[in-house]
Design an enzyme around this catalytic site. Structure first.
Site, PDB file in Angstrom:
ATOM      1  N   LEU A   1      -6.951  -0.213  -3.339  1.00 44.41           N
ATOM      2  CA  LEU A   1      -6.224  -0.859  -4.434  1.00 44.41           C
ATOM      3  C   LEU A   1      -6.189  -2.371  -4.266  1.00 44.41           C
ATOM      4  CD1 LEU A   1      -3.189  -1.820  -3.350  1.00 44.41           C
ATOM      5  CD2 LEU A   1      -2.723   0.600  -3.535  1.00 44.41           C
TER       6      LEU A   1
ATOM      7  N   CYS B   1      -5.638  -9.030   3.005  1.00 45.89           N
ATOM      8  CA  CYS B   1      -6.738  -8.154   3.427  1.00 45.89           C
ATOM      9  C   CYS B   1      -8.021  -8.885   3.833  1.00 45.89           C
ATOM     10  CB  CYS B   1      -7.040  -7.143   2.329  1.00 45.89           C
ATOM     11  SG  CYS B   1      -5.699  -5.960   2.164  1.00 45.89           S
TER      12      CYS B   1
ATOM     13  N   VAL C   1       0.834  -1.208   0.000  1.00 48.97           N
ATOM     14  CA  VAL C   1       0.000   0.000   0.000  1.00 48.97           C
ATOM     15  C   VAL C   1       0.871   1.261   0.000  1.00 48.97           C
ATOM     16  CG1 VAL C   1      -1.727   1.303   1.307  1.00 48.97           C
ATOM     17  CG2 VAL C   1      -1.924  -1.175   1.120  1.00 48.97           C
TER      18      VAL C   1
ATOM     19  N   THR D   1      -5.794  -0.087   6.659  1.00 46.24           N
ATOM     20  CA  THR D   1      -7.153  -0.490   7.020  1.00 46.24           C
ATOM     21  C   THR D   1      -7.225  -0.669   8.526  1.00 46.24           C
ATOM     22  OG1 THR D   1      -7.338  -1.613   4.933  1.00 46.24           O
ATOM     23  CG2 THR D   1      -8.904  -2.257   6.635  1.00 46.24           C
TER      24      THR D   1
ATOM     25  N   LYS E   1     -14.328   1.192   4.570  1.00 43.46           N
ATOM     26  CA  LYS E   1     -13.261   0.277   4.137  1.00 43.46           C
ATOM     27  C   LYS E   1     -13.521  -1.156   4.605  1.00 43.46           C
ATOM     28  CE  LYS E   1      -9.587  -1.480   2.680  1.00 43.46           C
ATOM     29  NZ  LYS E   1      -9.145  -1.654   1.327  1.00 43.46           N
TER      30      LYS E   1
ATOM     31  N   ASN F   1     -14.592  -4.424   2.094  1.00 45.10           N
ATOM     32  CA  ASN F   1     -13.847  -5.684   2.000  1.00 45.10           C
ATOM     33  C   ASN F   1     -14.696  -6.856   2.489  1.00 45.10           C
ATOM     34  OD1 ASN F   1     -11.605  -4.742   0.758  1.00 45.10           O
ATOM     35  ND2 ASN F   1     -10.214  -4.989   2.485  1.00 45.10           N
TER      36      ASN F   1
HETATM   37  C1  UDX Z   1      -0.616  -3.141   5.197  1.00 44.29           C
HETATM   38  C2  UDX Z   1      -1.861  -3.744   5.800  1.00 44.29           C
HETATM   39  O1  UDX Z   1      -1.849  -5.138   5.573  1.00 44.29           O
HETATM   40  C3  UDX Z   1      -3.094  -3.131   5.256  1.00 44.29           C
HETATM   41  O2  UDX Z   1      -4.218  -3.524   5.976  1.00 44.29           O
HETATM   42  C4  UDX Z   1      -3.020  -1.706   5.381  1.00 44.29           C
HETATM   43  O3  UDX Z   1      -4.116  -1.150   4.709  1.00 44.29           O
HETATM   44  C5  UDX Z   1      -1.717  -1.127   4.888  1.00 44.29           C
HETATM   45  O4  UDX Z   1      -0.613  -1.813   5.418  1.00 44.29           O
HETATM   46  P1  UDX Z   1       0.773  -3.750   3.099  1.00 44.29           P
HETATM   47  O5  UDX Z   1       1.279  -2.496   2.489  1.00 44.29           O
HETATM   48  O6  UDX Z   1       0.479  -4.885   2.201  1.00 44.29           O
HETATM   49  O7  UDX Z   1      -0.594  -3.441   3.828  1.00 44.29           O
HETATM   50  O8  UDX Z   1       1.704  -4.190   4.330  1.00 44.29           O
HETATM   51  P2  UDX Z   1       3.230  -4.565   4.327  1.00 44.29           P
HETATM   52  O9  UDX Z   1       3.652  -5.033   2.983  1.00 44.29           O
HETATM   53  O10 UDX Z   1       3.431  -5.418   5.528  1.00 44.29           O
HETATM   54  O11 UDX Z   1       3.949  -3.150   4.552  1.00 44.29           O
HETATM   55  C6  UDX Z   1       4.036  -2.463   5.747  1.00 44.29           C
HETATM   56  C7  UDX Z   1       5.388  -1.716   5.759  1.00 44.29           C
HETATM   57  O12 UDX Z   1       5.452  -0.897   6.911  1.00 44.29           O
HETATM   58  C8  UDX Z   1       6.597  -2.632   5.777  1.00 44.29           C
HETATM   59  O13 UDX Z   1       7.486  -2.265   4.750  1.00 44.29           O
HETATM   60  C9  UDX Z   1       7.221  -2.398   7.157  1.00 44.29           C
HETATM   61  O14 UDX Z   1       8.631  -2.526   7.154  1.00 44.29           O
HETATM   62  C10 UDX Z   1       6.773  -0.984   7.457  1.00 44.29           C
HETATM   63  N1  UDX Z   1       6.683  -0.629   8.885  1.00 44.29           N
HETATM   64  C11 UDX Z   1       6.029  -1.435   9.743  1.00 44.29           C
HETATM   65  C12 UDX Z   1       7.238   0.555   9.320  1.00 44.29           C
HETATM   66  O15 UDX Z   1       7.841   1.296   8.549  1.00 44.29           O
HETATM   67  N2  UDX Z   1       7.113   0.905  10.637  1.00 44.29           N
HETATM   68  C13 UDX Z   1       6.479   0.116  11.535  1.00 44.29           C
HETATM   69  O16 UDX Z   1       6.407   0.473  12.719  1.00 44.29           O
HETATM   70  C14 UDX Z   1       5.916  -1.100  11.073  1.00 44.29           C
HETATM   71  C1  UDX Z   2      -8.724  -6.662  -1.818  1.00 46.13           C
HETATM   72  C2  UDX Z   2      -9.771  -5.634  -2.286  1.00 46.13           C
HETATM   73  O1  UDX Z   2     -10.291  -6.028  -3.566  1.00 46.13           O
HETATM   74  C3  UDX Z   2      -9.172  -4.254  -2.359  1.00 46.13           C
HETATM   75  O2  UDX Z   2     -10.174  -3.299  -2.688  1.00 46.13           O
HETATM   76  C4  UDX Z   2      -8.557  -3.922  -1.006  1.00 46.13           C
HETATM   77  O3  UDX Z   2      -7.913  -2.658  -1.049  1.00 46.13           O
HETATM   78  C5  UDX Z   2      -7.556  -4.976  -0.582  1.00 46.13           C
HETATM   79  O4  UDX Z   2      -8.192  -6.256  -0.576  1.00 46.13           O
HETATM   80  P1  UDX Z   2      -6.682  -7.937  -2.955  1.00 46.13           P
HETATM   81  O5  UDX Z   2      -6.577  -8.670  -1.661  1.00 46.13           O
HETATM   82  O6  UDX Z   2      -5.441  -7.377  -3.572  1.00 46.13           O
HETATM   83  O7  UDX Z   2      -7.707  -6.715  -2.826  1.00 46.13           O
HETATM   84  O8  UDX Z   2      -7.282  -8.948  -4.055  1.00 46.13           O
HETATM   85  P2  UDX Z   2      -8.721  -9.293  -4.643  1.00 46.13           P
HETATM   86  O9  UDX Z   2      -8.647  -9.192  -6.101  1.00 46.13           O
HETATM   87  O10 UDX Z   2      -9.818  -8.549  -3.980  1.00 46.13           O
HETATM   88  O11 UDX Z   2      -8.838 -10.842  -4.277  1.00 46.13           O
HETATM   89  C6  UDX Z   2      -8.881 -11.288  -2.926  1.00 46.13           C
HETATM   90  C7  UDX Z   2      -9.062 -12.786  -2.874  1.00 46.13           C
HETATM   91  O12 UDX Z   2     -10.346 -13.154  -3.343  1.00 46.13           O
HETATM   92  C8  UDX Z   2      -8.060 -13.576  -3.748  1.00 46.13           C
HETATM   93  O13 UDX Z   2      -7.649 -14.735  -3.066  1.00 46.13           O
HETATM   94  C9  UDX Z   2      -8.877 -13.911  -4.977  1.00 46.13           C
HETATM   95  O14 UDX Z   2      -8.415 -15.053  -5.642  1.00 46.13           O
HETATM   96  C10 UDX Z   2     -10.248 -14.131  -4.357  1.00 46.13           C
HETATM   97  N1  UDX Z   2     -11.379 -13.945  -5.297  1.00 46.13           N
HETATM   98  C11 UDX Z   2     -11.602 -12.726  -5.848  1.00 46.13           C
HETATM   99  C12 UDX Z   2     -12.213 -15.011  -5.573  1.00 46.13           C
HETATM  100  O15 UDX Z   2     -12.022 -16.131  -5.067  1.00 46.13           O
HETATM  101  N2  UDX Z   2     -13.279 -14.800  -6.408  1.00 46.13           N
HETATM  102  C13 UDX Z   2     -13.549 -13.598  -6.979  1.00 46.13           C
HETATM  103  O16 UDX Z   2     -14.544 -13.495  -7.720  1.00 46.13           O
HETATM  104  C14 UDX Z   2     -12.683 -12.523  -6.690  1.00 46.13           C
END
Ligand code: UDX
Ligand code: UDX
Length: 466
Positions: free
Chosen positions: A156, A283, A15, A124, A227, A231
């Site tokens: 996203l 998510c 994100v 989130t 949000k 989801n």
């Molecule tokens: C995460 C959550 O899963 C999602 O619900 C939320 O909306 C956004 O953050 P994502 O970006 O996929 O999504 O997480 P992740 O890939 O784990 O990235 C988090 C980043 O924050 C990592 O790069 C981690 O090193 C960093 N981080 C974590 C910090 O910089 N400071 C902290 O204290 C903890």
């Molecule tokens: C989801 C939300 O779509 C996005 O808006 C939010 O910000 C983050 O969480 P993401 O987790 O990246 O995004 O993937 P998504 O395409 O939503 O799929 C989630 C899971 O559902 C996957 O395991 C996918 O395979 C499954 N899926 C999706 C199904 O099994 N059937 C479908 O019709 C759609």
């Protein structure tokens, strides 16, 4: 004319990193902060670390220019007008979102607030987090007039994250102060006034300058709930169609036709009605659990969400039974597996149903030769290669000499695989497709005994076998 805003993004995961480069693409100046120095060094060097379309090119274009990477949150806070918090909010044992990273970041920001800034929750989070962030900053001695906390959830999807960010269905801004809302409106102005879409070489997508995306202003609490509710609703849609798929299997109906018939109703819509082996990813599982947990805490009965989770868990077990009934017994069987990522077009294996299936199958005594176009490196970190598990160079190598081939992730390229070649590679022509990637009749014509989800099994005729 849009103005350039100094932005800090805390967290450079799926994100945060995408937000950072997209804000730069929209013309802003961004400092992206992460407390992992190795990540920061890699990003400074141009390694985007995750598999995401358009991300490498935007990183290349803006790194060490409009986007800088640092571990120093204090410095980034000091110069920013708006600070987006995009650190992880993992699931705790009780189902609650663990907000300790968010809290730690809020406290650190508080120590460096010397003029008015907007703090934006992008992660989130459960309803009331906005208020907790505000309280925690005040507790650190910051005057209430020096800051506002705004909720700007991100929608996203992995795999299409950059284009989702720049072509969002909606931008939700939850703000309880006019001043803060204005800053957020200015940040998103290049999208909402359409000026971004008039530029050369933009990231393509559905919006244009004549039809820009909408920005919805709400209260902070409503934004937080939007949000989680979105989801949870999408997860519900998937569990619903999975339950319908199971009914189709029991009655010899075809879920693809049923989903098409439902989806043509504009009130229902065709999206997120693809049955399979259940939803996964970073998510849906955690957000459904967190939303349920919020409802519990508030004394609201939301048992519907428990059913959504139950159907999702059952779906994987049903698939295992399907593999078992196609093969009779599992112990000692050699299986080719296509797909490890939680969905196609990403290398992310967090909460991947495919990984869980592989673990279950190994537990049943199968040996596995797996292939994923992008997720193998991450998979090896949690499921190291060994006697029983090997990673293949491509889909055909995964099928080589196997008793059956399983499809566990919906990578678009799997749909264009040469079925004849796969069949020749396999020991037995058995294809168990957890993602409905092929038309049953086509798979049968290619000589396969084909089992998918919610559709009747298809078998080759005598001519096709020969
Ligand atoms: C995460 C959550 O899963 C999602 O619900 C939320 O909306 C956004 O953050 P994502 O970006 O996929 O999504 O997480 P992740 O890939 O784990 O990235 C988090 C980043 O924050 C990592 O790069 C981690 O090193 C960093 N981080 C974590 C910090 O910089 N400071 C902290 O204290 C903890
Ligand atoms: C989801 C939300 O779509 C996005 O808006 C939010 O910000 C983050 O969480 P993401 O987790 O990246 O995004 O993937 P998504 O395409 O939503 O799929 C989630 C899971 O559902 C996957 O395991 C996918 O395979 C499954 N899926 C999706 C199904 O099994 N059937 C479908 O019709 C759609």
């Amino acid at each position: 004319m849009s103005s350039t805003i100094e932005i800090a993004v805390v967290g450079s995961g799926y994100v945060g990193l995408v937000a950072a480069v997209c804000f730069a693409e929209m013309g802003h100046q961004v400092t992206c902060v992460d407390n992992d120095p190795r990540k920061v060094a890699a990003l400074q060097g141009g390694d985007s670390l995750i598999h995401e379309e358009h991300l490498p090119e935007l990183l290349q274009r803006y790194r060490n220019g409009r986007v800088t990477f640092t571990t120093n949150l204090g410095e980034a806070t000091a110069k920013a007008q708006a600070i987006f918090i995009a650190v992880g909010t993992p699931q705790s044992d009780t189902g609650h979102a663990d907000l300790s990273y968010v809290e730690a970041v809020a406290c650190e920001i508080a120590r460096h607030l010397d003029n008015y800034k907007v703090i934006v929750e992008k992660s989130t989070v459960p309803v009331y987090t906005n208020e907790w962030i505000r309280r925690s900053i005040e507790r650190n001695g910051v005057d209430r007039k020096m800051f506002d906390v705004v909720s700007n959830p991100e929608f996203l999807r992995e795999g299409s994250a950059v284009s989702d960010f720049l072509h969002p269905d909606r931008i939700v801004v939850g703000a309880d102060s006019e001043r803060a809302a204005e800053v957020l409106k200015a940040i998103y102005a290049p999208l909402t006034d359409g000026s971004y879409y008039d530029q050369q070489g933009i990231i393509p997508g559905r919006f244009s300058s004549s039809e820009p995306p909408p920005l919805l202003l709400t209260s902070t609490k409503s934004a937080e709930i939007i949000k989680h509710a979105s989801n949870a609703f999408l997860a519900l849609k998937i569990s619903f169609i999975n339950a319908v798929a199971n009914l189709c299997e029991a009655t010899d109906a075809n879920v693809q036709q049923v989903a098409q018939g439902m989806g043509l109703d504009s009130r229902i819509g065709p999206k997120f009605l693809r049955p399979g082996i259940g939803y996964g990813g970073s998510c849906f599982p955690k957000d459904v659990a967190a939303f349920r947990s919020v409802a519990d805490q508030m004394g609201v009965d939301f048992a519907l969400l428990t059913e959504v989770e139950k159907i999702n868990a059952t779906q994987r077990k049903r698939f295992l039974s399907k593999v078992r009934s196609a093969l009779w017994t599992l112990r000692g069987k050699r299986l080719g597996v296509l797909g490890l990522a939680f969905k196609g077009d990403t290398d992310d294996i967090r909460d991947s149903p495919a990984i869980e299936m592989v673990k279950m199958l190994l537990g049943e005594g199968c040996s596995i030769n797996a292939f994923d176009p992008a997720g193998m490196e991450r998979s090896e970190a949690v499921l190291p290669a060994g006697d029983k598990l090997k990673y293949a160079a491509d889909a055909y190598a995964a099928a080589e000499d196997a008793d059956a081939l399983l499809i566990l992730t919906d990578w678009p390229e799997f749909a264009t695989l040469n079925l004849g070649k796969l069949r020749t590679a396999l020991r037995y022509p058995i294809l168990v497709d957890g993602r409905n990637m092929f038309e049953p009749a086509v798979a049968a014509q290619a000589g396969f005994n084909y089992y998918s989800v919610g559709r009747p099994a298809a078998h080759p005729t005598r001519d096709e076998v020969a």
